[in-house]
Design a protein around this motif. Structure first.
Motif, PDB file in Angstrom:
ATOM      1  N   ALA A  19      33.730 -29.014 -94.292  1.00  0.00           N
ATOM      2  CA  ALA A  19      33.631 -28.609 -92.885  1.00  0.00           C
ATOM      3  C   ALA A  19      32.163 -28.510 -92.477  1.00  0.00           C
ATOM      4  N   PHE A  20      31.324 -28.030 -93.368  1.00  0.00           N
ATOM      5  CA  PHE A  20      29.890 -27.910 -93.093  1.00  0.00           C
ATOM      6  C   PHE A  20      29.280 -29.283 -92.826  1.00  0.00           C
ATOM      7  N   GLN A  21      29.617 -30.264 -93.652  1.00  0.00           N
ATOM      8  CA  GLN A  21      29.110 -31.617 -93.457  1.00  0.00           C
ATOM      9  C   GLN A  21      29.638 -32.224 -92.156  1.00  0.00           C
ATOM     10  N   HIS A  22      30.900 -31.979 -91.856  1.00  0.00           N
ATOM     11  CA  HIS A  22      31.466 -32.471 -90.600  1.00  0.00           C
ATOM     12  C   HIS A  22      30.726 -31.859 -89.409  1.00  0.00           C
ATOM     13  N   ASN A  23      30.396 -30.585 -89.501  1.00  0.00           N
ATOM     14  CA  ASN A  23      29.654 -29.926 -88.424  1.00  0.00           C
ATOM     15  C   ASN A  23      28.268 -30.538 -88.252  1.00  0.00           C
ATOM     16  N   ILE A  24      27.630 -30.914 -89.330  1.00  0.00           N
ATOM     17  CA  ILE A  24      26.334 -31.595 -89.233  1.00  0.00           C
ATOM     18  C   ILE A  24      26.492 -32.912 -88.481  1.00  0.00           C
ATOM     19  N   LEU A  25      27.525 -33.680 -88.828  1.00  0.00           N
ATOM     20  CA  LEU A  25      27.758 -34.943 -88.133  1.00  0.00           C
ATOM     21  C   LEU A  25      27.990 -34.706 -86.644  1.00  0.00           C
ATOM     22  N   MET A  26      28.747 -33.675 -86.312  1.00  0.00           N
ATOM     23  CA  MET A  26      29.017 -33.378 -84.906  1.00  0.00           C
ATOM     24  C   MET A  26      27.728 -33.040 -84.162  1.00  0.00           C
ATOM     25  N   ILE A  27      26.836 -32.307 -84.797  1.00  0.00           N
ATOM     26  CA  ILE A  27      25.548 -31.967 -84.177  1.00  0.00           C
ATOM     27  C   ILE A  27      24.739 -33.237 -83.926  1.00  0.00           C
ATOM     28  N   LEU A  28      24.770 -34.154 -84.877  1.00  0.00           N
ATOM     29  CA  LEU A  28      23.994 -35.388 -84.743  1.00  0.00           C
ATOM     30  C   LEU A  28      24.650 -36.408 -83.815  1.00  0.00           C
ATOM     31  N   ALA A  29      25.894 -36.179 -83.433  1.00  0.00           N
ATOM     32  CA  ALA A  29      26.586 -37.113 -82.542  1.00  0.00           C
ATOM     33  C   ALA A  29      25.905 -37.181 -81.181  1.00  0.00           C
ATOM     34  N   ASP A  30      25.286 -36.095 -80.773  1.00  0.00           N
ATOM     35  CA  ASP A  30      24.612 -36.029 -79.478  1.00  0.00           C
ATOM     36  C   ASP A  30      23.301 -36.807 -79.490  1.00  0.00           C
ATOM     37  N   GLU A  31      22.456 -36.501 -80.484  1.00  0.00           N
ATOM     38  CA  GLU A  31      21.164 -37.177 -80.612  1.00  0.00           C
ATOM     39  C   GLU A  31      20.558 -36.877 -81.974  1.00  0.00           C
ATOM     40  N   ALA A  32      19.589 -37.678 -82.369  1.00  0.00           N
ATOM     41  CA  ALA A  32      18.886 -37.461 -83.636  1.00  0.00           C
ATOM     42  C   ALA A  32      18.122 -36.143 -83.561  1.00  0.00           C
ATOM     43  N   ARG A  33      18.019 -35.477 -84.701  1.00  0.00           N
ATOM     44  CA  ARG A  33      17.321 -34.192 -84.752  1.00  0.00           C
ATOM     45  C   ARG A  33      16.563 -34.065 -86.071  1.00  0.00           C
ATOM     46  N   TYR A  34      15.582 -33.181 -86.068  1.00  0.00           N
ATOM     47  CA  TYR A  34      14.893 -32.869 -87.315  1.00  0.00           C
ATOM     48  C   TYR A  34      15.636 -31.715 -87.985  1.00  0.00           C
ATOM     49  N   GLY A  35      15.361 -31.496 -89.257  1.00  0.00           N
ATOM     50  CA  GLY A  35      16.116 -30.535 -90.056  1.00  0.00           C
ATOM     51  C   GLY A  35      16.220 -29.142 -89.475  1.00  0.00           C
ATOM     52  N   LEU A  36      15.110 -28.580 -89.010  1.00  0.00           N
ATOM     53  CA  LEU A  36      15.154 -27.212 -88.497  1.00  0.00           C
ATOM     54  C   LEU A  36      15.967 -27.096 -87.211  1.00  0.00           C
ATOM     55  N   ALA A  37      16.011 -28.151 -86.405  1.00  0.00           N
ATOM     56  CA  ALA A  37      16.839 -28.137 -85.202  1.00  0.00           C
ATOM     57  C   ALA A  37      18.324 -28.135 -85.587  1.00  0.00           C
ATOM     58  N   ILE A  38      18.672 -28.892 -86.622  1.00  0.00           N
ATOM     59  CA  ILE A  38      20.053 -28.887 -87.128  1.00  0.00           C
ATOM     60  C   ILE A  38      20.385 -27.506 -87.653  1.00  0.00           C
ATOM     61  N   LYS A  39      19.461 -26.918 -88.394  1.00  0.00           N
ATOM     62  CA  LYS A  39      19.649 -25.585 -88.964  1.00  0.00           C
ATOM     63  C   LYS A  39      19.918 -24.560 -87.866  1.00  0.00           C
ATOM     64  N   ARG A  40      19.126 -24.599 -86.795  1.00  0.00           N
ATOM     65  CA  ARG A  40      19.320 -23.652 -85.680  1.00  0.00           C
ATOM     66  C   ARG A  40      20.695 -23.797 -85.034  1.00  0.00           C
ATOM     67  N   GLU A  41      21.120 -25.029 -84.823  1.00  0.00           N
ATOM     68  CA  GLU A  41      22.435 -25.242 -84.208  1.00  0.00           C
ATOM     69  C   GLU A  41      23.560 -24.754 -85.112  1.00  0.00           C
ATOM     70  N   LEU A  42      23.427 -24.993 -86.401  1.00  0.00           N
ATOM     71  CA  LEU A  42      24.428 -24.475 -87.334  1.00  0.00           C
ATOM     72  C   LEU A  42      24.447 -22.951 -87.342  1.00  0.00           C
ATOM     73  N   GLU A  43      23.269 -22.340 -87.295  1.00  0.00           N
ATOM     74  CA  GLU A  43      23.193 -20.880 -87.261  1.00  0.00           C
ATOM     75  C   GLU A  43      23.820 -20.319 -85.985  1.00  0.00           C
ATOM     76  N   ASP A  44      23.633 -21.004 -84.869  1.00  0.00           N
ATOM     77  CA  ASP A  44      24.290 -20.591 -83.626  1.00  0.00           C
ATOM     78  C   ASP A  44      25.802 -20.668 -83.780  1.00  0.00           C
ATOM     79  N   TYR A  45      26.279 -21.741 -84.381  1.00  0.00           N
ATOM     80  CA  TYR A  45      27.717 -21.928 -84.560  1.00  0.00           C
ATOM     81  C   TYR A  45      28.301 -20.886 -85.519  1.00  0.00           C
ATOM     82  N   TYR A  46      27.680 -20.721 -86.676  1.00  0.00           N
ATOM     83  CA  TYR A  46      28.194 -19.800 -87.698  1.00  0.00           C
ATOM     84  C   TYR A  46      27.832 -18.336 -87.422  1.00  0.00           C
ATOM     85  N   GLU A  47      26.896 -18.122 -86.503  1.00  0.00           N
ATOM     86  CA  GLU A  47      26.396 -16.775 -86.191  1.00  0.00           C
ATOM     87  C   GLU A  47      25.893 -16.058 -87.439  1.00  0.00           C
ATOM     88  N   SER A  48      25.265 -16.837 -88.302  1.00  0.00           N
ATOM     89  CA  SER A  48      24.632 -16.289 -89.494  1.00  0.00           C
ATOM     90  C   SER A  48      23.594 -17.285 -89.987  1.00  0.00           C
TER      91      SER A  48
END
Length: 119
Positions: A19-48
């Motif tokens: 599920a974590f990997q799928h969430n990464i793919l979903m984040i990248l579906a919008d546009e390319a991102r650098y690692g810390l931007a992906i990390k922030r979006e995941l943290e917003d989603y997981y609230e941790s």
């Protein structure tokens, strides 16, 4: 041969994703991102907090599976982008999920409302 046997004998990459990997793919579906931007979006989603030791090995696995492309933005920063295979993996997962959700007529309207809200 049962359906479950045929599925087990020919698993696709999408079925092997966490599920974590799928969430990464979903984040990248919008546009390319650098690692810390992906990390922030995941943290917003997981609230941790999502630690680097979890994020980067998963990104590396997705790159190895050819679902994500890794490129160098500068000497210290990598950018990650969804590949066509990554997009196909997202569609495959959504197709499977929708086939389960839409098994009852009343749920179709809920999905259509979600799609309308996304536009």
């Amino acid at each position: 041969m049962s359906e479950s046997q045929s599925v087990a004998e020919s698993p696709t990459v999408a079925r092997e994703l966490t599920a974590f990997q799928h969430n990464i793919l979903m984040i990248l579906a919008d546009e390319a991102r650098y690692g810390l931007a992906i990390k922030r979006e995941l943290e917003d989603y997981y609230e941790s907090e999502v630690n680097h030791g979890r994020l980067y090995p998963n990104l590396d696995d997705l790159v190895e599976m050819d679902l994500v492309e890794k490129s160098e933005l500068d000497k210290r920063t990598n950018q990650y982008a969804l590949t066509e295979a990554g997009y196909d993996a997202i569609l495959e997962q959504l197709s499977w999920e929708f086939s389960r959700l839409l098994s009852e007529d009343g749920r179709r309207g809920d999905i259509e409302a979600l799609l309308e809200a996304a536009n």
